[in-house]
Enzyme design. Structure first.
Site, mmCIF file in Angstrom:
data_model
loop_
_atom_site.group_PDB
_atom_site.id
_atom_site.type_symbol
_atom_site.label_atom_id
_atom_site.label_comp_id
_atom_site.label_asym_id
_atom_site.label_seq_id
_atom_site.Cartn_x
_atom_site.Cartn_y
_atom_site.Cartn_z
ATOM 1 N N ASP A 17 0.750 -1.026 -0.045
ATOM 2 C CA ASP A 17 0.002 -0.197 0.056
ATOM 3 C C ASP A 17 0.969 1.359 0.056
ATOM 4 O O ASP A 17 2.211 1.208 -0.339
ATOM 5 C CB ASP A 17 -0.871 0.020 1.148
ATOM 6 C CG ASP A 17 -0.322 -0.140 2.445
ATOM 7 O OD1 ASP A 17 0.912 0.542 2.394
ATOM 8 O OD2 ASP A 17 -1.002 -0.573 3.534
ATOM 9 N N TRP A 47 -11.457 -29.558 -3.924
ATOM 10 C CA TRP A 47 -12.911 -29.441 -3.430
ATOM 11 C C TRP A 47 -13.936 -29.663 -4.663
ATOM 12 O O TRP A 47 -15.076 -30.340 -4.603
ATOM 13 C CB TRP A 47 -13.207 -28.035 -2.828
ATOM 14 C CG TRP A 47 -12.347 -27.801 -1.902
ATOM 15 C CD1 TRP A 47 -11.641 -26.406 -1.704
ATOM 16 C CD2 TRP A 47 -11.806 -28.486 -0.710
ATOM 17 N NE1 TRP A 47 -11.020 -26.450 -0.668
ATOM 18 C CE2 TRP A 47 -11.082 -27.489 -0.037
ATOM 19 C CE3 TRP A 47 -12.192 -29.456 -0.332
ATOM 20 C CZ2 TRP A 47 -10.673 -27.980 1.297
ATOM 21 C CZ3 TRP A 47 -11.785 -30.295 1.132
ATOM 22 C CH2 TRP A 47 -10.964 -29.410 1.440
ATOM 23 N N LYS A 90 -17.653 -31.017 13.868
ATOM 24 C CA LYS A 90 -17.729 -30.357 12.576
ATOM 25 C C LYS A 90 -16.923 -28.992 12.398
ATOM 26 O O LYS A 90 -17.096 -28.285 11.193
ATOM 27 C CB LYS A 90 -19.349 -29.726 12.552
ATOM 28 C CG LYS A 90 -20.390 -31.017 12.558
ATOM 29 C CD LYS A 90 -21.750 -30.328 12.353
ATOM 30 C CE LYS A 90 -22.757 -31.639 12.237
ATOM 31 N NZ LYS A 90 -24.020 -31.177 12.254
#
Lengths: 139, 139, 139, 139
Positions: A17, A47, A90
């Site tokens: 930046d 995936w 999970k």
């Protein structure tokens, strides 16, 4: 002992930046790549294949905590050392240490889930149990 | 009572990933914009002016903790509600709640510093006390 | 015969959009990195050093023309083959061919300048002659 | 006379590079948003709806040509004036003028197609005729 996989990158001019240091959202871009790179190096299929076999479309983030220790700039070579700190039903905790040589640049700890699509909902997702075969590959 | 400033944005197609939801580093891009927008709305001059008057080149992040509650996708209008939760000498806590209508999408709490250049070091930065006039503008 | 330098990258999940293909602005991100990589491989010092020695702060783009031939997606390894097609006083033509194995994915031709700061203007830039030593390194 | 739609944006700190000017790939990010904004303002449904009704998943780019006239920096408000310069069977020319007040910052001309998925190919796309109802909305 947990498995650690290292992802290496070059900081580019456009990653920095006007203060001439890495603009911090880019660290999250690289960490997301390192997260997948970890699974690929462990032998987990991409995936788009897991969606067919396991219904899993990815490992979206539910929580992330990052500490920025030193600045980095273009020309730097950074290493992201990735491991899974914990499996939790999970969800799981994925940990990252970003180094430049011996220096710690930043570190990050995430909670991610294994996500499947929610039926009849184009963008809705739901958490599913980490498949045993994937956990075994990452051990 | 702390001041709250709202930054509004549209999620674009290119902000979303193959799972059709916002790719999470983009939330940090927007949060960084919301951080500056907060100061601008409070009347703080832009950093390139503050560099001349106060030697301050920005408010880099040293710590961020984000929780992702619901997914967002393109076409969504998001509002980022920003406030300063705490002033701490050379650092401050900036807080963000990202909403879509009445729904909470994500929330984030950061520690940022006021940064000045370190003498004789092109990319090195050091933390400085939050200037009283800037704190007064944000109250 | 012109010198050609190859820059290699992996397409990441986050580089792709909901159509599951690379979101095109990312090609320009990589091309910009390949542009600098070309100069680095030719032995040209990084811009933050060139600013001190030559007053040059970079090689900003003034014109770019890109053709997108085939789509790419995550998991792909792409090679960017970069060369300088022409030197033109204060500007030069830089050319890129992005391939995946034997397939052409996209190609791009840019006009860039060597830029120096304009006196008394924080963000203004002006074109300067390509320094002879830099041209010699790239031959 | 062709329809022109204006998209307005603020240049953020993180959109700028160490030369303190907009890093050019960000212009393509905004132009892509302006492209969709044009169709939305014309009343064309979002692509995730058009996929169901017309099989169209988006308007990917096949060719783009951009000229960068003046630099922009953070704090600037930019306007992108978008129109369709030509309809060509399976493709169309979309034109953009990016201005800051009365100044031209950059301009861009693209060739885009209406894309549908190729059967049995997760990331392959094919061009289809611009649907008459969409063309009518944009007139």
């Amino acid at each position: 002992m947990t498995r650690e996989v290292t992802y290496t990158l070059q900081v580019e001019f456009g990653d920095c930046d006007p203060a001439r240091i890495v603009w911090f959202p880019n660290f999250f871009r690289w960490i997301d790549a390192a997260s997948r790179h970890f699974f690929v190096q462990c032998g987990v299929p991409p995936w788009h294949e897991l969606e067919k076999t396991h219904g899993i479309i990815g490992t979206p983030l539910v929580d992330t905590h990052a500490k920025f220790v030193k600045t980095a700039s273009y020309g730097d070579t950074l290493h992201i050392h990735t491991s899974i700190a914990q499996w939790r039903g999970k969800s799981f905790v994925q940990r990252y240490r970003v180094t430049r040589g011996a220096e710690l640049i930043m570190e990050c700890e995430e909670i991610r889930i294994f996500a499947a699509r929610r039926d009849g909902d184009a963008t809705g997702i739901r958490a599913v149990e980490a498949p045993a075969d994937i956990r075994a590959l990452c051990a």
